[in-house]
Motif scaffolding. Structure first.
Motif, PDB file in Angstrom:
ATOM      1  N   LEU A 115       0.870  -0.727   0.412  1.00  0.00           N
ATOM      2  CA  LEU A 115       0.016   0.209   0.386  1.00  0.00           C
ATOM      3  C   LEU A 115       0.724   1.175  -0.035  1.00  0.00           C
ATOM      4  CD1 LEU A 115      -2.802   0.641   0.272  1.00  0.00           C
ATOM      5  CD2 LEU A 115      -2.404   0.599   2.233  1.00  0.00           C
ATOM      6  N   PHE A 116       2.048   1.507   0.855  1.00  0.00           N
ATOM      7  CA  PHE A 116       3.117   2.765   0.295  1.00  0.00           C
ATOM      8  C   PHE A 116       3.235   2.609  -0.198  1.00  0.00           C
ATOM      9  CE2 PHE A 116       7.016   4.268   0.850  1.00  0.00           C
ATOM     10  CZ  PHE A 116       6.794   5.877   1.837  1.00  0.00           C
ATOM     11  N   GLU A 117       4.091   1.614  -1.213  1.00  0.00           N
ATOM     12  CA  GLU A 117       4.395   1.783  -2.738  1.00  0.00           C
ATOM     13  C   GLU A 117       3.597   1.978  -3.995  1.00  0.00           C
ATOM     14  OE1 GLU A 117       5.672  -2.604  -3.988  1.00  0.00           O
ATOM     15  OE2 GLU A 117       7.275  -2.541  -2.287  1.00  0.00           O
ATOM     16  N   LYS A 118       1.936   1.875  -3.527  1.00  0.00           N
ATOM     17  CA  LYS A 118       1.916   2.223  -4.081  1.00  0.00           C
ATOM     18  C   LYS A 118       1.261   4.094  -4.176  1.00  0.00           C
ATOM     19  CE  LYS A 118      -3.750   2.679  -5.041  1.00  0.00           C
ATOM     20  NZ  LYS A 118      -5.069   0.737  -4.588  1.00  0.00           N
ATOM     21  N   ALA A 119       1.162   4.343  -3.054  1.00  0.00           N
ATOM     22  CA  ALA A 119       0.926   6.165  -2.575  1.00  0.00           C
ATOM     23  C   ALA A 119       1.978   6.986  -3.295  1.00  0.00           C
ATOM     24  CB  ALA A 119       1.218   6.362  -0.597  1.00  0.00           C
ATOM     25  N   GLN A 120       2.917   5.837  -3.142  1.00  0.00           N
ATOM     26  CA  GLN A 120       4.499   6.302  -3.414  1.00  0.00           C
ATOM     27  C   GLN A 120       4.412   6.318  -5.229  1.00  0.00           C
ATOM     28  OE1 GLN A 120       7.375   3.283  -2.212  1.00  0.00           O
ATOM     29  NE2 GLN A 120       8.765   5.227  -1.339  1.00  0.00           N
ATOM     30  N   ASP A 121       3.797   5.411  -6.105  1.00  0.00           N
ATOM     31  CA  ASP A 121       3.233   6.021  -7.845  1.00  0.00           C
ATOM     32  C   ASP A 121       2.604   7.382  -7.612  1.00  0.00           C
ATOM     33  OD1 ASP A 121       4.881   3.172  -7.487  1.00  0.00           O
ATOM     34  OD2 ASP A 121       3.166   2.060  -8.161  1.00  0.00           O
ATOM     35  N   PHE A 122       1.716   7.425  -6.480  1.00  0.00           N
ATOM     36  CA  PHE A 122       0.635   8.231  -6.896  1.00  0.00           C
ATOM     37  C   PHE A 122       1.667   9.955  -5.926  1.00  0.00           C
ATOM     38  CE2 PHE A 122      -1.247   5.281  -7.222  1.00  0.00           C
ATOM     39  CZ  PHE A 122      -2.341   5.363  -8.825  1.00  0.00           C
ATOM     40  N   TYR A 123       2.690  10.094  -5.339  1.00  0.00           N
ATOM     41  CA  TYR A 123       3.179  10.752  -4.748  1.00  0.00           C
ATOM     42  C   TYR A 123       4.133  11.887  -5.989  1.00  0.00           C
ATOM     43  CZ  TYR A 123       5.542  13.629  -1.054  1.00  0.00           C
ATOM     44  OH  TYR A 123       5.741  14.270  -0.748  1.00  0.00           O
TER      45      TYR A 123
END
Length: 155
Positions: free
Chosen positions: A88-96
């Motif tokens: 989930l953190f990696e997903k957030a990084q993709d959109f940050y």
């Protein structure tokens, strides 16, 4: 500890620790406000004016806050079809895109997730990391307040 998520080092643990810290900080602040002037801990802390709540939090984090973080982690994984909090953190990084008022770290991410889940204004994903992250990560609602703490800090 009964919740394995807190015992395995790595990104998922850092996110979970941030969530537990947010739950504890929020509930402890509410308990402080609700406590009357005869509480020894409230007298010891004194006025919070101009002070950072993190500086007066007792250690360790209340066990109920860890339980709430574990429950939120389970709900987040289900709602976002994620294998774990690290994914989930990696997903957030993709959109940050560098927006928001905080750096996207696992601990900050966990803190913002819990604050958003509790409905705290100005401390959720959009304020912390921008609208793209907030739109990409679905956060379920949960309740956690002074009544949720396992320890009566001001009794």
């Amino acid at each position: 500890m009964k919740h394995e998520i807190f015992s395995i080092a790595g990104t998922a643990k850092e996110v979970a620790d941030g969530m537990a810290r947010a739950f504890f900080m929020s509930a402890f602040a509410a308990a402080y406000e609700e406590a009357d002037g005869t509480s020894p801990l409230k007298a010891q802390i004194g006025s919070m004016a101009g002070r950072n709540l993190a500086d007066v939090l007792p250690a360790p984090v209340d066990p109920a806050a860890h339980h709430a973080a574990f429950t939120l982690a389970c709900d987040l994984r289900t709602k976002n079809d994620a294998t774990d909090l690290a994914a989930l953190f990696e997903k957030a990084q993709d959109f940050y895109a560098g927006e928001g008022d905080q750096e996207l770290t696992p601990d900050n991410f966990g803190f913002a997730l819990a604050m958003e889940a509790m409905g705290a204004m100005g401390t959720g994903l959009d304020d912390a990391f921008g609208m793209a992250v907030a739109a990409a990560v679905l956060v379920p609602h949960c309740e956690f307040g002074s009544h949720s703490l396992e320890i009566d800090y001001f009794g």
